[in-house]
Design an enzyme around this catalytic site. Structure first.
Site, PDB file in Angstrom:
ATOM      1  N   ASP A  70       0.945  -1.235  -0.086  1.00  0.00           N
ATOM      2  CA  ASP A  70       0.052  -0.031  -0.135  1.00  0.00           C
ATOM      3  C   ASP A  70       0.862   1.233  -0.113  1.00  0.00           C
ATOM      4  O   ASP A  70       0.358   2.373   0.072  1.00  0.00           O
ATOM      5  CB  ASP A  70      -0.924  -0.125   1.149  1.00  0.00           C
ATOM      6  CG  ASP A  70      -0.476  -0.009   2.388  1.00  0.00           C
ATOM      7  OD1 ASP A  70       0.806  -0.172   2.676  1.00  0.00           O
ATOM      8  OD2 ASP A  70      -1.142  -0.118   3.658  1.00  0.00           O
ATOM      9  N   SER A  71       2.261   0.944   0.078  1.00  0.00           N
ATOM     10  CA  SER A  71       3.171   2.188   0.027  1.00  0.00           C
ATOM     11  C   SER A  71       2.993   2.645  -1.500  1.00  0.00           C
ATOM     12  O   SER A  71       3.610   3.524  -1.734  1.00  0.00           O
ATOM     13  CB  SER A  71       4.572   1.809   0.289  1.00  0.00           C
ATOM     14  OG  SER A  71       4.956   0.418  -0.538  1.00  0.00           O
ATOM     15  N   ASP A 109      -0.754  -6.087  -0.599  1.00  0.00           N
ATOM     16  CA  ASP A 109      -1.475  -5.434   0.773  1.00  0.00           C
ATOM     17  C   ASP A 109      -2.928  -5.171   0.584  1.00  0.00           C
ATOM     18  O   ASP A 109      -3.418  -4.753  -0.337  1.00  0.00           O
ATOM     19  CB  ASP A 109      -0.654  -4.097   0.885  1.00  0.00           C
ATOM     20  CG  ASP A 109       0.422  -4.153   2.145  1.00  0.00           C
ATOM     21  OD1 ASP A 109       0.246  -5.044   3.157  1.00  0.00           O
ATOM     22  OD2 ASP A 109       1.217  -3.142   1.939  1.00  0.00           O
ATOM     23  N   LYS A 139      -1.368  -9.214   2.573  1.00  0.00           N
ATOM     24  CA  LYS A 139      -0.651  -8.842   3.706  1.00  0.00           C
ATOM     25  C   LYS A 139      -1.661  -7.999   4.419  1.00  0.00           C
ATOM     26  O   LYS A 139      -2.460  -7.284   3.826  1.00  0.00           O
ATOM     27  CB  LYS A 139       0.577  -8.172   3.490  1.00  0.00           C
ATOM     28  CG  LYS A 139       1.221  -7.776   4.722  1.00  0.00           C
ATOM     29  CD  LYS A 139       2.702  -7.263   4.435  1.00  0.00           C
ATOM     30  CE  LYS A 139       2.675  -5.739   4.097  1.00  0.00           C
ATOM     31  NZ  LYS A 139       2.118  -4.921   5.147  1.00  0.00           N
ATOM     32  N   GLU A 141      -2.271  -5.388   8.461  1.00  0.00           N
ATOM     33  CA  GLU A 141      -1.548  -5.002   9.378  1.00  0.00           C
ATOM     34  C   GLU A 141      -2.297  -5.162  10.665  1.00  0.00           C
ATOM     35  O   GLU A 141      -3.526  -5.146  10.791  1.00  0.00           O
ATOM     36  CB  GLU A 141      -1.258  -3.587   9.353  1.00  0.00           C
ATOM     37  CG  GLU A 141      -0.485  -3.047   8.041  1.00  0.00           C
ATOM     38  CD  GLU A 141      -0.330  -1.430   8.163  1.00  0.00           C
ATOM     39  OE1 GLU A 141       0.364  -1.086   7.057  1.00  0.00           O
ATOM     40  OE2 GLU A 141      -0.681  -0.725   8.928  1.00  0.00           O
ATOM     41  N   GLU A 207       8.031  -4.011  11.621  1.00  0.00           N
ATOM     42  CA  GLU A 207       8.439  -2.655  11.214  1.00  0.00           C
ATOM     43  C   GLU A 207       8.965  -1.729  12.470  1.00  0.00           C
ATOM     44  O   GLU A 207       8.105  -1.694  13.307  1.00  0.00           O
ATOM     45  CB  GLU A 207       7.364  -2.085  10.101  1.00  0.00           C
ATOM     46  CG  GLU A 207       7.899  -0.711   9.820  1.00  0.00           C
ATOM     47  CD  GLU A 207       7.098  -0.274   8.816  1.00  0.00           C
ATOM     48  OE1 GLU A 207       7.609   0.897   8.253  1.00  0.00           O
ATOM     49  OE2 GLU A 207       6.084  -0.866   8.181  1.00  0.00           O
TER      50      GLU A 207
END
Length: 289
Positions: A70-71, A109, A139, A141, A207
């Site tokens: 998502d970056s 993501d 993925k 979070e 992270e």
């Protein structure tokens, strides 16, 4: 192949460049390969990728796992945070990466707002990335709070990479970009890592976590850990490729090492091209038909 087809192929190669040759035999990377690498103490590298061309280069470089992160919100779409990016914005990027790196494990993501509400929402979003994006895994979070979502997705046969420590989608509630897991918070970080493993995740990103804590988690878990600002003891490392290659300008995070100066090279090439066009020296005779 007929002569006409061969001739057409040759003409296309001259116009657009031929497809890359893959001289080194490669196997398709799967989650159980990563598990075996952890057992054997073999580290591996992961990079982000957002398009066919970069994915192709990274596969040729031997990167076994590519993350369509998502970056992309920051480096592709220019948003200030990862929060605004949507599934519909990420899906075309995933499809390009999958086509560019046929041997890599491509992880997509789940963006903010696509999984937090319920396990059902998470499964629906993950399914879109598998069916429409052709991703191999997703993925998301969070630790204990998203364990039910991870369990629902993995129960449907979709591999999940978890993400604990600093979670960029929660930047507003975390008070900015801060190291996580210090002091009393270390216990919760360990609990989060264990929770995602028990929920069925095949690996977990850590992270901006103190190296000592990340090392403890890596030794405690049976699944691979992927560090980004989490020290050298993790089983793998991940970076945003634009940071890694020196494509982005300005200040970068402490955990970033620039392994190249792609931005400077591209800027110089573009400037040289523009100069020759203005001077009338490009295209030259050898570039003309």
């Amino acid at each position: 192949m007929s002569d006409s087809k061969s001739s057409a192929s040759t003409s296309e190669d001259r116009l657009y460049g031929s497809a890359p040759s893959h001289d080194v035999p490669k196997r398709k990377t799967r989650t159980h390969h990563l598990q075996a690498m952890k057992a054997e103490g073999e580290r591996w590298a992961m990079l982000t990728a957002y398009d066919y061309s970069s994915a192709r280069i990274f596969e040729e470089a031997g990167i076994p796992v590519l993350l369509v992160g998502d970056s992309a919100a920051n480096v592709v779409y220019g948003y200030e945070t990862t929060v605004p990016v949507t599934i519909d914005e990420l899906l075309p990027l995933v499809r390009g990466v999958v086509r560019g790196a046929p041997h890599a494990l491509v992880v997509a993501d789940l963006p903010f707002g696509s999984y937090e509400s319920s396990p059902e929402q998470a499964l629906a979003s993950a399914t879109r990335f598998m069916k429409e994006g052709l991703a191999h895994a997703v993925k998301l979070e969070g630790g204990e709070r998203v364990a039910p979502q991870i369990a629902a997705i993995t129960a449907a046969g979709i591999p999940v990479m978890a993400h604990v420590g600093f979670t960029p989608q929660s930047v507003n509630s975390l008070g900015g970009f801060r190291v996580q897991g210090r002091g009393d918070a270390a216990e919760q970080l360990v609990a989060d890592a264990i929770a995602v493993q028990e929920a069925g995740a095949f690996s977990v990103v850590m992270e901006m976590v103190p190296a000592e804590i990340a090392g403890q988690v890596t030794r405690k878990l049976t699944i691979p850990t992927v560090g980004i600002g989490a020290g050298v003891e993790c089983d793998a490392q991940v970076l945003v490729w634009q940071d890694m290659a020196g494509y982005t300008s300005g200040k970068t995070a402490k955990f970033v090492k620039r392994f190249g100066n792609v931005g400077d090279e591209l800027r110089s090439a573009a400037a040289a091209y523009a100069t020759e066009v203005r001077a009338g020296t490009f295209p030259a005779e050898e570039h003309s038909f």
